[in-house]
Enzyme design. Sequence first.
Site, PDB file in Angstrom:
ATOM      1  N   GLU A  90       0.851  -1.309   0.072  1.00  0.00           N
ATOM      2  CA  GLU A  90      -0.020   0.015   0.110  1.00  0.00           C
ATOM      3  C   GLU A  90       0.752   1.334  -0.125  1.00  0.00           C
ATOM      4  O   GLU A  90       0.358   2.217  -0.645  1.00  0.00           O
ATOM      5  CB  GLU A  90      -0.872  -0.074   1.361  1.00  0.00           C
ATOM      6  N   SER A 475     -46.087 -32.471  39.895  1.00  0.00           N
ATOM      7  CA  SER A 475     -45.782 -33.039  41.142  1.00  0.00           C
ATOM      8  C   SER A 475     -44.197 -32.642  41.350  1.00  0.00           C
ATOM      9  O   SER A 475     -43.763 -32.686  42.602  1.00  0.00           O
ATOM     10  CB  SER A 475     -45.854 -34.321  41.224  1.00  0.00           C
TER      11      SER A 475
END
Length: 808
Positions: A90, A475
């Site tokens: 770059e 239960s």
Amino acid sequence: MRLLLRFFGFLFALGTIVFVIGGAGAGYFVWKFSQDLPDYSQLQNYEPPVMTRIHAADGSLLAEYAKERRLYLPIQTIPDLVKEAFLSAEDKNFYEHGGIDLTGIGRAGYAFIQNYGSGRRPQGASTITQQVAKNFLLTNEVSFDRKIKEALLALRIERAYSKDKILELYLNEIYLGIGSYGVAAASLLYFDKSVNELNIAEAAYLAALPKGPNNYHPFRRREAAIDRRNWVIDRMAENGYITDEQAAQAKNQDLAVIVRPTGAHIFSAEYFAEEVRREIFERYGEEKLYGGGLSVRTTLNPKLQVIAKKALLDGLTRYDEQRGWHGIVTRIEPTGDWGARLATVRTFTDIPWRLAVVLESSADVAKIGLQPQRDKSGELSNDRDVGLISADGAKWAVRGNKTGIAGLLKPGDVVYVEAVDGKPGQWRLRQQPRIEGALVAMDPYTGRVLALAGGFSFDESQFNRATQAMRQPGSSFKPFVYASALDNGYTPSSVIMDAPFELSQQGQATWRPENYSGKFYGPQTLRFGLEQSRNVMTVRLANDLGMPTVVQYAKQFGIYDNLLPVLAMSLGSGETTVMRMVGGYSMFANGGKRIKPTLIDRIQDRYGKTIYKHDERECRGCDADKWANQSEPALVDRREQVLDPMTAYQITSMMEGVVQRGTGTALKAIGKPIAGKTGTTNDEKDAWFVGFTPDIAVGVYLGFDNPKPMGKGSTGGLIAAPVVRDFLQVAIADRPAVPFRVPPGIKLIRINPKTGLRAGPGENSILEAFKPGTAPPDSYSVIGAAASPGFVTPEADRAVGQGTGGLY
């Protein structure tokens, strides 16, 4: 001579005028474009969106959440190799120029003149500094105005910040494709490596991407990607960062990209990860979740999670297959390239089954073609694997079908199959269960959720039945009724009448609760009532105790927030979640200390500061710099005591009896101390088992998402308890059989299990736990006997086997 001097004077004057006008023009343009330049000083305190990462308890990555997948790294932690690759690709003069590369501008200008009128995009001449200015402060607009602003900002940024700071911003901000921003995230996403592990070829490929990630896609444009990577490698060698030999070796390497998954990274933990994501969102909001860079350490135990998912899947499948075959997934044409057609059929990625198409079938065997796998690029594999479903692999579905497999499966039928262990090429027929369920495993002392399975498949439904499904516990709620009684003067040997009970209701039919068997069994002890899950005894106990007391205890244990104080609620007809039930049972296991179920241990912000911690205990002396003969650090536990430790032990002992002699005997085979309770709602719409060992609490429910009867016999003891058994058999296989801790002060007295009285010589007896000041009664008295005069029950119906009552 005079004319020559006049000529040079004229040129000098003209040059001066041009210079002044040019300078004035340049100054004007600089002034004009400087008027609306963004404030570059914000870069100093820049906090980019950083992904939130969620880890399991062992540190393994569970999930990542982000709109921009980024991990921010200081420049000092980015290896030189990565920096050199990006500089070569770059801006090789980055450390020499002042923000603008005049050579690059000249090259771009020449290319622009050459391509003028061709419609091609102008070649950029941006330095890394200019790219920082564009990415952070400007837009991607292609214009001279933007380029001028970019150059002006670059010059100012260079004066304000060091080169390393500018490069740090660039390497962490740049978009590198497939949703990744910055080199750290891209390294993980493309190669499943940290940046420090990248080799030359890998670093060069990442550096090739800023020019256009889609142009160099590792799968769709593989050749272009390799060419661009090799160009970067050549530039690295040209700039002296690597040798020619290293460059040649790097260029010969394959582009070995392995795209990292973006969902849950631990198989079978999708429900857990989504629940954590939801909690973070509710706690901190969307911005923090997807861009705050949070580090979340969860409570998940990956090994237990896999066991939990398998146990639940096996339980759902077991129930469903007992009800027979209910059909294929779909049909396709089995000739030609059946693989391509089969690949379009949606499948579940979180279930260890595969889709297959029936190619041929006979009475004893079916030849199948398996759904092709996809490669790293998502492309369909060219391989076409086939296998066989034998008579043994389909016997559960063939039951009653006289024509065997051929009467069940036809060529073109698409079905689910599972590999048969130890028999390559052999597959077992499967089908998606119609019922659902959930499993939660928890540390009873801290509330840390160790494993969570929220349903059959997260791909099929993201509804988490462990935390979101409101179901009747039946239960399995009874232990809280019995615990409230034990905490208020009753003992495990208190006797209650199991006889018809009626409650008149204004404007409604008289309520007559019944036991599951439809029978009544006369006077029985509290222990026997809980072990055998007697409904009428529980109603009489709640009636004698008072429902407001039961409501209070239910709220203390976190089972319900606002339970209606009506007797039907004592049988678990209110709605709650598996998570809440397991949290409540955990308080029995830990001696009555309040715990808050949690999936998160700790949350840290992007700077490593802890912003949330589940464990709120104070550690005195833990902050000492060194040992100076001081006392050992001490943990100060200020958690509320919601239940007397002695009561907690009594109810634990009674629930051990549920496993040893009652409705939960499916877990007896484990051979270790386990306490728990089954639960079955009216018409078998829900089946539960919640229980615990001294180390872990587990809860399971099974039922249809839209509650409806599951069939006679689909009780908690028969279909839910085996799921917990399957989980615990593996989860605690290597743990010693440690008994439940008996709190100081408890007296163990031998009693007659039928009467609850002190046992005499030669009588059948069990050891029962009594608090100080209590003991077995000297005379036989029955709670609720006055309401059922003359009721007599055969001794055989009241028989209780010998044992220790669950006390070891």
